[in-house]
Design a protein around this motif. Structure first.
Motif, short mmCIF file in Angstrom:
data_model
loop_
_atom_site.label_atom_id
_atom_site.label_comp_id
_atom_site.label_asym_id
_atom_site.label_seq_id
_atom_site.Cartn_x
_atom_site.Cartn_y
_atom_site.Cartn_z
N GLU A 36 0.87 -1.17 0.00
CA GLU A 36 0.00 0.00 0.00
C GLU A 36 0.90 1.22 0.00
N VAL A 37 0.54 2.23 -0.77
CA VAL A 37 1.37 3.42 -0.88
C VAL A 37 1.64 4.03 0.48
N SER A 38 0.66 4.06 1.37
CA SER A 38 0.87 4.65 2.69
C SER A 38 1.93 3.89 3.47
N GLY A 39 2.04 2.59 3.26
CA GLY A 39 3.03 1.80 3.97
C GLY A 39 4.44 1.98 3.44
N VAL A 40 4.59 2.18 2.14
CA VAL A 40 5.94 2.31 1.59
C VAL A 40 6.52 3.70 1.80
N LEU A 41 5.71 4.67 2.21
CA LEU A 41 6.25 6.00 2.51
C LEU A 41 7.23 5.93 3.68
N ASP A 42 7.09 4.92 4.53
CA ASP A 42 7.98 4.77 5.67
C ASP A 42 9.35 4.21 5.27
N GLU A 43 9.46 3.67 4.10
CA GLU A 43 10.71 3.07 3.65
C GLU A 43 11.44 4.07 2.76
N LYS A 44 12.60 4.51 3.22
CA LYS A 44 13.35 5.54 2.50
C LYS A 44 13.59 5.18 1.04
N GLY A 45 13.87 3.94 0.77
CA GLY A 45 14.21 3.52 -0.59
C GLY A 45 13.07 3.65 -1.59
N TRP A 46 11.83 3.71 -1.11
CA TRP A 46 10.70 3.74 -2.03
C TRP A 46 9.95 5.07 -2.00
N GLN A 47 10.46 6.09 -1.39
CA GLN A 47 9.72 7.34 -1.25
C GLN A 47 9.39 7.97 -2.60
N LEU A 48 10.31 7.96 -3.54
CA LEU A 48 10.06 8.55 -4.85
C LEU A 48 8.89 7.85 -5.54
N TYR A 49 8.91 6.53 -5.53
CA TYR A 49 7.82 5.75 -6.12
C TYR A 49 6.51 6.02 -5.40
N ALA A 50 6.52 5.97 -4.07
CA ALA A 50 5.29 6.14 -3.29
C ALA A 50 4.66 7.50 -3.53
N ARG A 51 5.47 8.53 -3.57
CA ARG A 51 4.93 9.87 -3.82
C ARG A 51 4.37 10.00 -5.24
N GLY A 52 5.07 9.44 -6.21
CA GLY A 52 4.58 9.47 -7.58
C GLY A 52 3.30 8.68 -7.74
N ALA A 53 3.24 7.51 -7.09
CA ALA A 53 2.04 6.67 -7.16
C ALA A 53 0.86 7.38 -6.50
N ALA A 54 1.09 7.98 -5.34
CA ALA A 54 0.02 8.70 -4.65
C ALA A 54 -0.48 9.87 -5.50
N ALA A 55 0.43 10.56 -6.16
CA ALA A 55 0.04 11.69 -7.01
C ALA A 55 -0.83 11.24 -8.18
N GLU A 56 -0.67 10.00 -8.62
CA GLU A 56 -1.47 9.44 -9.71
C GLU A 56 -2.73 8.75 -9.22
N GLY A 57 -2.97 8.75 -7.90
CA GLY A 57 -4.18 8.13 -7.36
C GLY A 57 -4.03 6.65 -7.06
N VAL A 58 -2.82 6.14 -7.05
CA VAL A 58 -2.58 4.73 -6.74
C VAL A 58 -2.48 4.58 -5.23
N ALA A 59 -3.32 3.72 -4.66
CA ALA A 59 -3.31 3.48 -3.22
C ALA A 59 -2.65 2.15 -2.86
N SER A 60 -2.61 1.20 -3.82
CA SER A 60 -1.95 -0.08 -3.57
C SER A 60 -1.47 -0.66 -4.88
N SER A 61 -0.49 -1.55 -4.77
CA SER A 61 0.03 -2.20 -5.96
C SER A 61 0.39 -3.64 -5.63
N GLY A 82 -7.70 1.87 -4.64
CA GLY A 82 -8.11 1.65 -3.25
C GLY A 82 -7.12 0.76 -2.52
N SER A 83 -7.14 0.84 -1.21
CA SER A 83 -6.26 -0.04 -0.44
C SER A 83 -6.88 -1.41 -0.28
N ASP A 84 -6.08 -2.39 0.03
CA ASP A 84 -6.53 -3.77 0.25
C ASP A 84 -7.24 -4.38 -0.96
N ARG A 85 -6.86 -4.04 -2.16
CA ARG A 85 -7.52 -4.55 -3.36
C ARG A 85 -6.99 -5.92 -3.80
#
Length: 87
Positions: A36-61, A82-85
């Motif tokens: 879930e995008v909200s969960g990967v924001l806590d991981e430094k290595g994925w912040q760029l991806y998580a922010r880009g995904a959130a900006a595009e409306g992606v909540a989970s992958s 949506g989350s938990d999809r």
């Protein structure tokens, strides 16, 4: 990225090549990644991806490796608004 459904999704894949993300992690780790995008924001290595995904409306992958024998030859990325999809 060989195929993407649109330019925004291709850009998300590109962000992962630059700053890490589930696609790269699945390819390197030989296993699927459910994030879930909200969960990967806590991981430094994925912040760029998580922010880009959130900006595009992606909540989970969900990312699954494509395996040929013992070697990962690619991945498939699924994105949801949506989350938990993917449970």
């Amino acid at each position: 990225t060989l195929v993407a459904t649109d330019d925004e999704i291709a850009a998300l894949d590109g962000l992962q090549y630059i700053g890490g993300g589930p696609c790269v992690a699945a390819a390197e780790g030989d296993h699927g990644i459910d994030a879930e995008v909200s969960g990967v924001l806590d991981e430094k290595g994925w912040q760029l991806y998580a922010r880009g995904a959130a900006a595009e409306g992606v909540a989970s992958s969900l990312t699954l490796p494509i395996v040929n024998g013992e070697q990962v030859v690619g991945t498939v990325n699924l994105y949801a608004s949506g989350s938990d999809r993917f449970y």
